[in-house]
Design an enzyme around this catalytic site. Structure first.
Site, PDB file in Angstrom:
ATOM      1  CE  LYS A 168      41.384  45.547 -44.594  1.00 45.72           C
ATOM      2  NZ  LYS A 168      42.518  44.677 -44.190  1.00 45.72           N
ATOM      3  CG  ASP A 210      45.277  45.918 -43.111  1.00 50.74           C
ATOM      4  OD1 ASP A 210      45.904  44.894 -42.769  1.00 50.74           O
ATOM      5  OD2 ASP A 210      44.195  46.250 -42.595  1.00 50.74           O
ATOM      6  N   GLY A 211      46.740  44.058 -45.216  1.00 53.91           N
ATOM      7  CA  GLY A 211      46.482  42.922 -46.082  1.00 53.91           C
ATOM      8  C   GLY A 211      45.015  42.847 -46.455  1.00 53.91           C
ATOM      9  CD  GLU A 271      41.871  44.816 -40.737  1.00 54.40           C
ATOM     10  OE1 GLU A 271      42.900  44.129 -40.685  1.00 54.40           O
ATOM     11  OE2 GLU A 271      40.824  44.435 -41.293  1.00 54.40           O
ATOM     12  CG  ASP A 284      40.408  38.225 -45.567  1.00 53.34           C
ATOM     13  OD1 ASP A 284      41.516  37.956 -45.060  1.00 53.34           O
ATOM     14  OD2 ASP A 284      39.486  38.769 -44.933  1.00 53.34           O
ATOM     15  CB  THR A 336      45.234  43.368 -38.123  1.00 54.74           C
ATOM     16  OG1 THR A 336      45.290  44.457 -37.189  1.00 54.74           O
ATOM     17  CG2 THR A 336      45.114  42.061 -37.353  1.00 54.74           C
ATOM     18  N   GLY A 337      47.289  41.156 -39.491  1.00 51.58           N
ATOM     19  CA  GLY A 337      47.374  39.915 -40.250  1.00 51.58           C
ATOM     20  C   GLY A 337      48.812  39.549 -40.539  1.00 51.58           C
ATOM     21  CB  SER A 338      50.300  36.406 -41.820  1.00 51.47           C
ATOM     22  OG  SER A 338      49.626  36.333 -43.072  1.00 51.47           O
ATOM     23  CE  LYS A 364      44.977  35.389 -48.861  1.00 53.78           C
ATOM     24  NZ  LYS A 364      45.466  36.208 -47.765  1.00 53.78           N
TER      25      LYS A 364
END
Length: 238
Positions: A107, A93-94, A116, A96, A37-39, A134
């Site tokens: 995250k 996934d991404g 997640e 932070d 999830t995320g950009s 990041k």
């Protein structure tokens, strides 16, 4: 560490997309894939759909949020729940924050940390994709640790969490209402500052009454593909 050069003229979104495409190349037909999830993760979902259309790639996706599920369905990616597919081959996934060396993560800025972690803990391999901002020497330098808590008695939970040595703030929507996760919980954004021992803090948070889950992902990432202005950097935990 390996580095793949690109032209150097790309925008940040172009580089994120390049990182996503590099990660998606690891996906093979027949795999069950966790969809982050995320950009940045959204680029990976789009890249998977493109490979399905152009190469005949056949996968099953397990989404980590309702938002990701909606995107995947709109692109024609077959989906399953974690109950239906409890063992995943790969998750993308991404993050932070990514701690260089350990690949420990913060995250949850997107509010999907619980799903997640559930999905990615069930994956044989977790690949993180992110932009260069990041990367950090220690977790907590830039981002707070999101902590998902039950709504009942949340103020007492906040006090317990702050007793661990942070300043906690209830996450709110733009209209001032408390932000609700997909599981209808609240999120406390907890400023610990740079963490010398994030694993200890993770254990303390997990043992706090009222806490459902936290955004410290310790020892979970097997690889990080980082979008840099000079190219795509691939990191493994040391």
């Amino acid at each position: 560490m390996t580095t793949l050069r690109v032209s150097g003229t790309e925008s940040l979104d172009d580089l994120k997309q390049a990182a996503a495409r590099a990660a998606v190349q690891k996906v093979q037909s027949g795999m069950v894939v966790g969809l982050g999830t995320g950009s940045t993760a959204a680029f990976a979902v789009s890249a998977l759909a493109e490979r399905m259309q152009t190469e005949g790639l056949q996968i099953i996706g397990v989404p980590t949020s309702e938002r990701t599920a909606e995107q995947a369905r709109s692109l024609g990616i077959p989906l399953a729940t974690l109950e239906e597919q409890p063992r995943l081959d790969l998750a993308i996934d991404g993050a932070d924050e990514i701690e260089v060396g350990s690949l420990n993560l913060i995250k949850g800025a997107g509010g999907a940390l619980l799903r997640e972690k559930l999905v990615e803990a069930s994956a044989a391999e977790l690949i993180i994709i992110a932009d260069a901002s990041k990367k950090v020497a220690q977790l907590g330098i830039r981002f707070p640790v999101p902590v998902e808590v039950v709504r009942f008695g949340w103020k007492t939970t906040l006090a317990r969490v702050e007793a661990l040595g942070c300043t906690a703030t209830l996450r709110r929507n733009a209209n001032g209402d408390p932000y609700l996760t997909d599981e209808q919980h609240y999120i406390l954004d907890c400023q610990f500052g740079p963490m010398a021992d994030p694993a200890k803090i993770a254990d303390q948070l997990k043992g706090t009454v009222g806490v459902v889950e936290h955004g410290l992902f310790i020892g979970m990432a097997k690889e990080a593909i980082i979008a840099l202005p000079t190219g795509i950097e691939t990191l493994q935990p040391s």
